[in-house]
Design a protein around this motif. Structure first.
Motif, PDB file in Angstrom:
ATOM      1  N   GLU A 185      20.686 -50.277  15.220  1.00 21.57           N
ATOM      2  CA  GLU A 185      19.515 -49.628  15.797  1.00 21.57           C
ATOM      3  C   GLU A 185      19.177 -48.365  15.022  1.00 21.57           C
ATOM      4  O   GLU A 185      20.064 -47.609  14.621  1.00 21.57           O
ATOM      5  CB  GLU A 185      19.764 -49.283  17.262  1.00 21.57           C
ATOM      6  N   PRO A 186      17.889 -48.105  14.797  1.00 21.02           N
ATOM      7  CA  PRO A 186      17.507 -46.850  14.145  1.00 21.02           C
ATOM      8  C   PRO A 186      17.952 -45.647  14.970  1.00 21.02           C
ATOM      9  O   PRO A 186      18.043 -45.720  16.202  1.00 21.02           O
ATOM     10  CB  PRO A 186      15.978 -46.939  14.091  1.00 21.02           C
ATOM     11  N   GLU A 187      18.248 -44.556  14.288  1.00 22.18           N
ATOM     12  CA  GLU A 187      18.617 -43.327  14.984  1.00 22.18           C
ATOM     13  C   GLU A 187      17.373 -42.759  15.655  1.00 22.18           C
ATOM     14  O   GLU A 187      16.353 -42.536  14.999  1.00 22.18           O
ATOM     15  CB  GLU A 187      19.211 -42.320  14.010  1.00 22.18           C
ATOM     16  N   MET A 188      17.438 -42.522  16.950  1.00 20.71           N
ATOM     17  CA  MET A 188      16.272 -42.094  17.718  1.00 20.71           C
ATOM     18  C   MET A 188      16.423 -40.649  18.174  1.00 20.71           C
ATOM     19  O   MET A 188      17.540 -40.144  18.359  1.00 20.71           O
ATOM     20  CB  MET A 188      16.065 -43.005  18.931  1.00 20.71           C
ATOM     21  N   VAL A 189      15.292 -39.995  18.375  1.00 20.05           N
ATOM     22  CA  VAL A 189      15.253 -38.624  18.873  1.00 20.05           C
ATOM     23  C   VAL A 189      14.393 -38.604  20.129  1.00 20.05           C
ATOM     24  O   VAL A 189      13.248 -39.078  20.112  1.00 20.05           O
ATOM     25  CB  VAL A 189      14.672 -37.660  17.816  1.00 20.05           C
ATOM     26  N   ALA A 190      14.936 -38.077  21.218  1.00 25.43           N
ATOM     27  CA  ALA A 190      14.186 -37.994  22.469  1.00 25.43           C
ATOM     28  C   ALA A 190      13.184 -36.842  22.386  1.00 25.43           C
ATOM     29  O   ALA A 190      13.517 -35.733  21.953  1.00 25.43           O
ATOM     30  CB  ALA A 190      15.135 -37.783  23.642  1.00 25.43           C
ATOM     31  N   ILE A 191      11.943 -37.111  22.774  1.00 20.85           N
ATOM     32  CA  ILE A 191      10.866 -36.115  22.720  1.00 20.85           C
ATOM     33  C   ILE A 191      10.398 -35.842  24.150  1.00 20.85           C
ATOM     34  O   ILE A 191       9.955 -36.753  24.863  1.00 20.85           O
ATOM     35  CB  ILE A 191       9.682 -36.614  21.872  1.00 20.85           C
ATOM     36  N   ARG A 192      10.522 -34.591  24.577  1.00 25.49           N
ATOM     37  CA  ARG A 192      10.048 -34.230  25.911  1.00 25.49           C
ATOM     38  C   ARG A 192       8.532 -34.363  25.973  1.00 25.49           C
ATOM     39  O   ARG A 192       7.828 -34.105  25.009  1.00 25.49           O
ATOM     40  CB  ARG A 192      10.425 -32.796  26.256  1.00 25.49           C
ATOM     41  N   LEU A 237       7.494 -38.473  28.335  1.00 25.49           N
ATOM     42  CA  LEU A 237       8.781 -38.535  27.654  1.00 25.49           C
ATOM     43  C   LEU A 237       8.906 -39.864  26.899  1.00 25.49           C
ATOM     44  O   LEU A 237       8.592 -40.929  27.425  1.00 25.49           O
ATOM     45  CB  LEU A 237       9.915 -38.413  28.676  1.00 25.49           C
ATOM     46  N   PHE A 238       9.360 -39.800  25.652  1.00 30.10           N
ATOM     47  CA  PHE A 238       9.618 -41.003  24.862  1.00 30.10           C
ATOM     48  C   PHE A 238      10.601 -40.645  23.756  1.00 30.10           C
ATOM     49  O   PHE A 238      10.934 -39.470  23.547  1.00 30.10           O
ATOM     50  CB  PHE A 238       8.313 -41.557  24.254  1.00 30.10           C
ATOM     51  N   SER A 239      11.078 -41.642  23.043  1.00 29.63           N
ATOM     52  CA  SER A 239      11.930 -41.426  21.876  1.00 29.63           C
ATOM     53  C   SER A 239      11.247 -42.019  20.657  1.00 29.63           C
ATOM     54  O   SER A 239      10.510 -43.004  20.766  1.00 29.63           O
ATOM     55  CB  SER A 239      13.308 -42.076  22.067  1.00 29.63           C
ATOM     56  N   ILE A 240      11.536 -41.450  19.499  1.00 24.93           N
ATOM     57  CA  ILE A 240      10.928 -41.918  18.259  1.00 24.93           C
ATOM     58  C   ILE A 240      11.973 -41.887  17.153  1.00 24.93           C
ATOM     59  O   ILE A 240      12.924 -41.078  17.208  1.00 24.93           O
ATOM     60  CB  ILE A 240       9.693 -41.060  17.883  1.00 24.93           C
ATOM     61  N   GLY A 241      11.846 -42.758  16.172  1.00 18.70           N
ATOM     62  CA  GLY A 241      12.811 -42.821  15.091  1.00 18.70           C
ATOM     63  C   GLY A 241      12.940 -41.504  14.342  1.00 18.70           C
ATOM     64  O   GLY A 241      11.939 -40.871  14.008  1.00 18.70           O
ATOM     65  N   LYS A 242      14.171 -41.105  14.074  1.00 19.47           N
ATOM     66  CA  LYS A 242      14.405 -39.882  13.309  1.00 19.47           C
ATOM     67  C   LYS A 242      13.870 -40.024  11.894  1.00 19.47           C
ATOM     68  O   LYS A 242      13.440 -39.041  11.278  1.00 19.47           O
ATOM     69  CB  LYS A 242      15.907 -39.581  13.274  1.00 19.47           C
ATOM     70  N   ALA A 253       4.697 -35.709  18.059  1.00 18.94           N
ATOM     71  CA  ALA A 253       6.021 -35.588  17.450  1.00 18.94           C
ATOM     72  C   ALA A 253       5.937 -34.931  16.076  1.00 18.94           C
ATOM     73  O   ALA A 253       6.798 -34.123  15.708  1.00 18.94           O
ATOM     74  CB  ALA A 253       6.660 -36.974  17.334  1.00 18.94           C
ATOM     75  N   ALA A 254       4.894 -35.257  15.309  1.00 20.63           N
ATOM     76  CA  ALA A 254       4.760 -34.692  13.963  1.00 20.63           C
ATOM     77  C   ALA A 254       4.501 -33.196  13.994  1.00 20.63           C
ATOM     78  O   ALA A 254       4.986 -32.457  13.132  1.00 20.63           O
ATOM     79  CB  ALA A 254       3.635 -35.402  13.216  1.00 20.63           C
ATOM     80  N   PHE A 257      11.235 -30.696  15.791  1.00 18.76           N
ATOM     81  CA  PHE A 257      11.786 -31.695  16.711  1.00 18.76           C
ATOM     82  C   PHE A 257      12.938 -32.481  16.097  1.00 18.76           C
ATOM     83  O   PHE A 257      13.481 -33.394  16.714  1.00 18.76           O
ATOM     84  CB  PHE A 257      10.695 -32.673  17.157  1.00 18.76           C
ATOM     85  N   GLY A 258      13.309 -32.146  14.857  1.00 20.16           N
ATOM     86  CA  GLY A 258      14.417 -32.840  14.204  1.00 20.16           C
ATOM     87  C   GLY A 258      14.030 -34.151  13.546  1.00 20.16           C
ATOM     88  O   GLY A 258      14.901 -34.980  13.249  1.00 20.16           O
TER      89      GLY A 258
END
Length: 513
Positions: free
Chosen positions: A292-299, A323-328, A391-392, A435-436
């Motif tokens: 699985e791709p490494e994900m980052v949680a975004i508030r 709230l969602f997560s997106i690939g690092k 996210a960007a 956001f990392g």
């Protein structure tokens, strides 16, 4: 649209005394509609309207995007000139793949299909036309091309063979009308893995023929031996062997011959014949271990989406994202190829494992997201356009996430610093945003879920994907290593045809909670 410049020189713009324009080396595209006369006979007005629409919406923009110039249209075709053979072939591929998508829902006998020929040669450039063998050869190559195909000359092939993400099928030397020497011709295979498939098919045919030949020879030898000594065979079958292994004391029951000594796969013993072993199950995407791709949680939160820097980014409007997560990182070649190995993605990508996968269409990206969702039972998908920009930006509202001025070493683009190259850098080569997240600007263009709209007028304000309207094109974000710094702004957006692959296009995935 770019125009062919008047290269003549003289006083007050007059042509030189010899009356002939200058020569130049150029890549020439000649395109022609297959079965044009039949189409016009069946529906003259409708065909004319469709051809003009294709010229306006596809051919002219594609030529300009690839830094070429349209010389002229010919009613049922066109001629274009390029400084770069690479861009000429890429343009041809984009036109043909786009037409595949446009024709998919139409009956076969009503489809508008182009034959395209590309040649690199010396041409005479006039104000509104071009002449010479360079054009003639391109025209002859187009004439032998199959509908929907791109054929190129050997001169083009030598220039692009290691530079364009596609395969090639050599058609050998062809004698073409009014050209003294034979012309080496290649068919372009837009699928990056197609050349391997073509070679594989040829190798399989050769292996089959060789196997068939050996089988015939072996059958003849066996027949000869049986015909020469039938008595010996019967005698050997009737007389028991005198070896110790054959005595009742040494072997109470006959044993099957060793597996390695059998000329064919051995048959199971009678005791096992009624219940043969079950074949091993073929792994499905849901049972293959998945990286699985490494994900980052975004508030979640609200932000002002868009900008006044470009008409497509207007109007600036307030959007609330959940709230969602997106690939690092963008999806990598290694991650994509695991999907391809599971037969869930349509082709095997080339490049280093840690590079972002490229040359994918929006449809390809959807295949990968569906593969992840099925294999992990999680809600993997493409991010919406609003989620991607939120996210960007990383909580900022400046021109770039790091400020209003370009800085070296923070993004991969044509004028972003010394890491720019002929291909995207490996993922994570540049420092992350607040956001990392890495490569949220430059590196690789990234597909998002939304259908393309030329402005934000009527866009949803809840962060969801804009799925209404004409979805023959979808939205791309980020810009790529081939674009300048204007494209790496978080608000920058573009659209591209849904089913068309392009070398700078990639993606990253999102995950709903």
């Amino acid at each position: 649209m770019g125009e062919i410049r008047n290269f003549r020189s003289g006083n007050n713009g007059e042509p030189p005394s010899h009356g002939v324009g200058p020569r130049r080396l150029a890549a020439i595209i000649v395109g022609d509609i297959a079965s044009y006369s039949r189409l016009m006979q069946a529906d003259e007005e409708g065909t004319h309207v469709r051809v003009k629409r294709i010229e306006r919406d596809l051919i002219r923009p594609s030529i300009v995007e690839h830094h070429g110039s349209l010389v002229k249209t010919t009613g049922d075709g066109f001629i274009a000139i390029f400084d770069s053979p690479v861009e000429a072939v890429r343009c041809s591929i984009v036109i043909q793949q786009n037409l595949i998508g446009r024709n998919a829902s139409l009956p076969r006998d009503t489809r508008i299909e182009y034959r395209i020929g590309v040649n690199l040669g010396d041409v005479i450039v006039e104000a509104d036309d071009i002449y010479g063998d360079g054009v003639n050869i391109a025209s002859r190559i187009e004439g032998i091309a199959e509908p929907g195909q791109v054929y190129i000359s050997g001169a083009i092939y030598e220039q692009i063979k290691h530079k364009v993400v596609c395969g090639y099928d050599s058609l050998g030397d062809r004698k073409v009308k009014n050209i003294t020497d034979p012309v080496r011709v290649y068919r372009v295979l837009a699928d990056a893995d197609a050349v391997g498939k073509t070679k594989g098919r040829r190798e399989n045919i050769l292996i089959f023929l060789l196997s068939l030949t050996l089988l015939v020879i072996a059958t003849g030898v066996l027949w000869y031996l049986l015909a020469q000594a039938p008595g010996k065979v019967s005698e050997q079958a009737a007389v028991p062997s005198a070896s110790p292994a054959a005595s009742p004391a040494a072997s109470p029951s006959p044993q099957p011959p060793p597996r390695e000594a059998a000329p064919q796969t051995p048959q199971p013993s009678p005791s096992l014949a009624s219940s043969p072993p079950s074949p091993a199950p073929v792994p499905s995407p849901s049972t293959v271990p998945v990286r699985e791709p490494e994900m980052v949680a975004i508030r979640g939160g609200s932000f002002a989406m868009g900008s006044n820097d470009d008409p497509t980014e207007r109007p600036v409007h307030q959007v609330t994202v959940k709230l969602f997560s997106i690939g690092k990182y963008p999806v990598t070649v290694q991650e994509w190829n695991e999907c391809a190995a599971a037969k869930a993605c349509g082709f095997t990508a080339i490049g280093k494992d840690d590079a972002p996968v490229s040359n994918v269409s929006w449809t390809d990206a959807q295949q990968y997201a569906a593969y992840l969702a099925q294999a992990t039972k999680k809600t993997y998908r493409l991010p919406s356009e609003a989620e991607w920009e939120y996210a960007a930006r990383g909580g900022t509202q400046t021109k770039y996430w790091w400020g209003d001025k370009l800085q070296p070493g923070v993004a991969g683009c044509k004028d972003c610093g010394d890491l720019a190259a002929e291909q995207p850098a490996k993922v994570g080569s540049y420092r992350p945003n607040p956001f990392g997240l890495h490569d949220m600007g430059g590196g690789i263009d990234q597909w998002v879920e939304d259908c393309w709209h030329k402005t934000y007028q009527g866009a949803p304000g809840d962060g969801s994907a804009w799925s209404s309207g004409d979805c023959s094109a979808h939205v791309l974000r980020s810009g790529s290593w081939k674009n300048d710094s204007r494209y790496v702004r978080p608000s920058n957006r573009d659209g591209y045809d849904t089913n068309v692959r392009y070398p700078t296009h990639g993606f990253r995935v999102a995950l709903s909670p």
